[in-house]
Design an enzyme around this catalytic site. Structure first.
Site, mmCIF file in Angstrom:
data_model
loop_
_atom_site.group_PDB
_atom_site.id
_atom_site.type_symbol
_atom_site.label_atom_id
_atom_site.label_comp_id
_atom_site.label_asym_id
_atom_site.label_seq_id
_atom_site.Cartn_x
_atom_site.Cartn_y
_atom_site.Cartn_z
ATOM 1 N NE ARG A 1 11.792 5.886 -3.978
ATOM 2 C CZ ARG A 1 12.836 6.706 -3.912
ATOM 3 N NH1 ARG A 1 13.664 6.628 -2.886
ATOM 4 N NH2 ARG A 1 13.056 7.589 -4.860
ATOM 5 C CB ALA B 1 -3.543 4.238 4.153
ATOM 6 C CE1 TYR C 1 -0.253 8.145 9.129
ATOM 7 C CE2 TYR C 1 0.453 6.004 8.334
ATOM 8 C CZ TYR C 1 0.443 7.386 8.214
ATOM 9 O OH TYR C 1 1.128 8.002 7.191
ATOM 10 C CG LEU D 1 16.362 0.378 0.910
ATOM 11 C CD1 LEU D 1 17.584 0.745 1.744
ATOM 12 C CD2 LEU D 1 16.328 1.217 -0.357
ATOM 13 N NE ARG E 1 3.066 -2.345 5.586
ATOM 14 C CZ ARG E 1 3.628 -1.712 4.559
ATOM 15 N NH1 ARG E 1 3.298 -0.466 4.263
ATOM 16 N NH2 ARG E 1 4.501 -2.330 3.788
ATOM 17 C CD GLN F 1 -2.158 0.079 4.944
ATOM 18 O OE1 GLN F 1 -2.082 1.251 4.611
ATOM 19 N NE2 GLN F 1 -1.086 -0.648 5.252
ATOM 20 N N PRO G 1 0.842 -1.200 0.000
ATOM 21 C CG PRO G 1 0.014 -1.019 2.170
ATOM 22 C CD PRO G 1 0.745 -1.955 1.267
#
Length: 459
Positions: A425, A158, A283, A402, A331, A200, A122
């Protein structure tokens, strides 16, 4: 502090409401002909260095004051002694180079079967420009293109369960039945392209009502006369320079639990196969878990059992509201990288409880609760957390952070360090990353997740 266009991803080069990890991707986002570089042990700090400072002066993740070094981060981590993987998830062990890549083996979780272990995490796009929570043609292109690119599971960003649970005014939402129809065509497009559709669900808590590229007020609270709203949290503690939240009452907590339940029902009605509950990155549910942001003295604060109470109630409410065939993920931030805060041991204990309450997979990330903490960011830097949770809680996990190379990703699954990897990414740069990975790993074109229209362009 500048705020990125994309939140909640693999944590490289983006602020994510309070922590920025230096972008280390370029040196590793290349062909896989070389061996992986030496990976630091982020559980012990060996070989790790603090992430570079962001250009806006913010450090890489959040401690109370000065940037923490790797040693201080490691001080809250458990012993690096590695438990045996024997007897766990046999699909990802004892593979040889002659066998098909582990990355492209299917995985079934309740009624959802993903065609491979390459998943889209997400990633917030802040693109519901009408501020009504409804996805748009942009979201269709964004998610369906990744499904057509071969991802096994595509997780929508989200999605707020209440209007004041949004991170920004331009977040997606499922707080009203009127929003369901806007999701259906996108969900169907993802499924038609062969991927599992996941969503999500989130409440932003004290990190809500913040600006984005579409609204302005980046890195700060949106004024109420500009479309912002008062925020809520377990305790009245502000995040960084954001507006101070109001402490939730017990009745309000119960109301938000009900909002998660109702949003999950709407998500299933829209066609989603998987519901993920967001309890990471600082959150609301993450705020309840961490003693640094939860100073309550009632049944929702204090002990670990109390601090995880709201999350467990949300899990129970959602699990009871959806069919047994619907898979349920959570998550988590495996650590918040701050002394005295949320850490791996608490995450493992919570994961054990979540498994008993019907959670099928733990989606493992880290950080986000506080500004100003350094993360020792290197390729695979979050993978050891996924592995430890998987082995000690005996629950399937994902790894993120990564992970950019096909062989790197395949080794994570093959070694039993995670059951799936999430490509963030790199997927924004290359929606067809799984097809390139299939070629790099020697998978036959006929076995790779090509759309029939694109076979002529196969690697």
């Amino acid at each position: 502090m500048a705020q990125p266009e994309y939140d909640d991803m693999d944590m490289t080069g983006f602020d994510m409401r309070g922590f920025t990890v230096a972008d280390k991707t370029s040196a590793y986002d290349r062909d896989d002909d070389e061996d992986d570089p030496v990976i630091p042990n982020v559980l012990t700090g060996q070989g790790a260095t603090s992430a570079a400072q962001a250009s806006d002066g913010a450090s890489a993740a959040g401690a109370d004051d000065d940037t923490a070094d790797a040693e201080s981060v490691a001080s809250a981590a458990p012993s690096p002694k590695k438990p045996s993987r024997k007897g766990l998830f046999k699909s990802s062990k004892n593979a040889t180079k002659a066998e098909a890549p582990a990355l492209f083996s299917p995985i079934a979780l309740r009624g959802a079967t993903a065609r491979n272990r390459i998943w889209l995490p997400p990633m917030d796009t802040y693109s519901a420009f009408a501020r009504d929570g409804k996805p748009t043609p942009f979201h269709y292109q964004h998610y369906v293109s990744r499904a057509m690119g071969g991802f096994g599971l595509v997780c929508f960003e989200a999605t707020a369960v209440t209007p004041d649970g949004r991170i920004s005014p331009c977040d997606l939402g499922l707080w009203d039945d009127d929003q369901i129809e806007a999701y259906r065509w996108i969900v169907q497009g993802v499924k038609d392209a062969g991927a599992v559709a996941a969503i999500q669900l989130n409440h932003a808590g004290r990190k809500g009502s913040t600006g984005c590229f579409a609204t302005g007020f980046e890195g700060e609270s949106v004024p109420q006369d500009q479309g912002g709203w008062p925020t809520v949290a377990p305790s009245p503690i502000a995040f960084d320079n954001f507006a101070a939240p109001r402490e939730l009452t017990v009745d309000e907590i119960h109301g938000i639990v009900g909002a998660f339940r109702a949003a999950a029902v709407r998500a299933v009605n829209a066609g989603f196969d998987v519901i993920e509950i967001h309890a990471a990155h600082g959150y609301l549910l993450s705020e309840f878990l961490d003693p640094l942001t939860n100073t309550r003295t009632d049944e929702y604060g204090g002990s670990l059992e109390n601090r995880m109470r709201m999350l467990v109630e949300v899990v129970d409410a959602v699990r009871a509201a959806v069919a047994p065939s619907v898979a349920l993920f959570v998550r988590v931030s495996a650590t918040d990288w701050a002394a005295g805060g949320w850490d791996l041991n608490q995450t493992i204990e919570t994961a054990r409880v979540l498994k008993v309450h019907g959670v099928d997979l733990v989606d493992v990330s880290t950080g986000g609760i506080l500004p100003g903490v350094a993360i020792p960011a290197k390729p695979n830097y979050q993978v050891p957390f996924s592995e430890q949770i998987r082995l000690k809680a005996l629950v399937p996990t994902t790894a993120v952070g990564l992970i950019t190379k096909p062989k790197q990703a395949d080794r994570i699954v093959r070694r039993g360090e995670a059951d799936a990897v999430q490509i963030g990414r790199a997927a924004l740069r290359d929606p067809y990353w799984p097809l390139r990975a299939a070629d790099k790993l020697g998978l036959k074109t006929s076995e790779a997740p090509y759309q029939p229209q694109y076979i002529r362009g196969a690697y």
